[in-house]
Design an enzyme around this catalytic site. Structure first.
Site, PDB file in Angstrom:
ATOM      1  N   GLY A  44      40.676  28.682  37.219  1.00 44.66           N
ATOM      2  CA  GLY A  44      39.973  28.980  38.266  1.00 44.66           C
ATOM      3  C   GLY A  44      38.513  28.539  38.022  1.00 44.66           C
ATOM      4  O   GLY A  44      37.694  28.227  39.241  1.00 44.66           O
ATOM      5  N   ASP A 102      37.661  40.560  36.551  1.00 46.90           N
ATOM      6  CA  ASP A 102      38.061  41.679  37.291  1.00 46.90           C
ATOM      7  C   ASP A 102      38.342  42.874  36.544  1.00 46.90           C
ATOM      8  O   ASP A 102      37.384  43.527  36.464  1.00 46.90           O
ATOM      9  CB  ASP A 102      39.514  40.992  37.865  1.00 46.90           C
ATOM     10  CG  ASP A 102      40.040  42.097  38.829  1.00 46.90           C
ATOM     11  OD1 ASP A 102      39.523  42.790  39.596  1.00 46.90           O
ATOM     12  OD2 ASP A 102      41.380  41.940  38.816  1.00 46.90           O
TER      13      ASP A 102
HETATM   14  P1  IMP Z   1      40.899  40.204  34.503  1.00 43.79           P
HETATM   15  O1  IMP Z   1      41.233  41.292  35.438  1.00 43.79           O
HETATM   16  O2  IMP Z   1      39.368  40.271  34.441  1.00 43.79           O
HETATM   17  O3  IMP Z   1      41.333  39.968  33.372  1.00 43.79           O
HETATM   18  O4  IMP Z   1      40.960  38.708  35.305  1.00 43.79           O
HETATM   19  C1  IMP Z   1      42.339  37.905  35.179  1.00 43.79           C
HETATM   20  C2  IMP Z   1      42.677  37.079  36.056  1.00 43.79           C
HETATM   21  O5  IMP Z   1      42.995  37.385  37.377  1.00 43.79           O
HETATM   22  C3  IMP Z   1      41.255  36.125  36.451  1.00 43.79           C
HETATM   23  O6  IMP Z   1      40.830  35.114  35.574  1.00 43.79           O
HETATM   24  C4  IMP Z   1      41.872  35.544  37.707  1.00 43.79           C
HETATM   25  O7  IMP Z   1      42.721  34.373  37.403  1.00 43.79           O
HETATM   26  C5  IMP Z   1      42.472  36.477  38.055  1.00 43.79           C
HETATM   27  N1  IMP Z   1      41.962  37.217  39.219  1.00 43.79           N
HETATM   28  C6  IMP Z   1      41.440  38.683  39.433  1.00 43.79           C
HETATM   29  N2  IMP Z   1      40.893  38.991  40.470  1.00 43.79           N
HETATM   30  C7  IMP Z   1      40.961  37.920  41.279  1.00 43.79           C
HETATM   31  C8  IMP Z   1      41.039  37.660  42.634  1.00 43.79           C
HETATM   32  O8  IMP Z   1      40.271  38.485  43.335  1.00 43.79           O
HETATM   33  N3  IMP Z   1      41.230  36.366  43.121  1.00 43.79           N
HETATM   34  C9  IMP Z   1      42.061  35.542  42.574  1.00 43.79           C
HETATM   35  N4  IMP Z   1      42.216  35.755  41.115  1.00 43.79           N
HETATM   36  C10 IMP Z   1      41.914  36.782  40.457  1.00 43.79           C
END
Ligand code: IMP
Ligand code: MG
Length: 176
Positions: A44, A102
């Site tokens: 991303g 996230d």
């Molecule tokens: P985490 O929940 O902070 O570990 O995020 C994990 C991964 O989920 C991120 O690096 C993104 O690849 C994906 N992700 C989380 N939220 C979104 C979103 O709103 N759109 C797209 N990908 C997301």
């Protein structure tokens, strides 16, 4: 078959450009004499990384890491490193470049992993932050845009590998 997702604009290309410029100015201030290694978290972050480094006119290196998470759905399951940095980062100033934070679990995993390699410093820059879903505390050193509790796409960020090409950032509306 479900219908096509509806996308609502959150940030235009121009707003993103202004944000990347602001972040580049902050990073320049702190890193221009440090020959840092910027480590993008694939996939991303690649669009953001590409725009960011072209605004940084000082010596730096670029690396990428890639993770996979099992469990599916929108929240990560078990996180695993599938591509590590290729160069030695011990004693170097490292700046991790994220597209979105996230729950914070992925970033925490990356920071812990890189921290074990004993960099001289380890900081975090993220283009977007979704604080409403945080499960672990993450200290963000350079923050671009705060996004609402919606699934976002565009500017490198995908939904099932789709929509990375969009120049702006969009919220995907729930079906129904
Ligand atoms: P985490 O929940 O902070 O570990 O995020 C994990 C991964 O989920 C991120 O690096 C993104 O690849 C994906 N992700 C989380 N939220 C979104 C979103 O709103 N759109 C797209 N990908 C997301
Ligand atoms: Mg990511």
């Amino acid at each position: 078959m479900s219908s096509e997702p509806k996308l609502t604009i959150l940030f235009t290309r121009d707003e993103i450009t202004a944000t990347v410029k602001k972040l580049a100015a902050e990073i320049r201030q702190d890193y221009q004499d440090k020959h840092p290694i910027l480590i993008g978290v694939l996939k991303g972050s690649f669009v953001f990384m590409a725009d960011l480094i072209r605004l940084l006119d000082f010596p730096l290196e670029v690396e990428f890491v890639r993770l996979s998470s099992y469990g599916g759905g929108k929240s990560p399951g078990k996180i695993k490193l599938v591509q590590d940095v290729q160069s030695k980062i011990e004693g170097r100033h490292v700046l991790v470049i994220e597209d979105i934070i996230d729950t914070g679990l992925t970033t925490t995993f990356v920071l812990e992993h890189l921290g074990k390699k004993k960099p001289a410093s380890l900081k975090l820059c993220t283009l977007t932050d979704k604080p409403s879903r945080r499960e672990v505390t993450v200290n963000i050193d350079y923050l671009g845009l705060t996004v609402p509790n919606k699934f976002i796409v565009g500017y490198g960020i995908d939904w099932n590998e789709r929509f990375r090409y969009l120049p702006g950032i969009y919220a995907m509306e729930d079906e129904g």
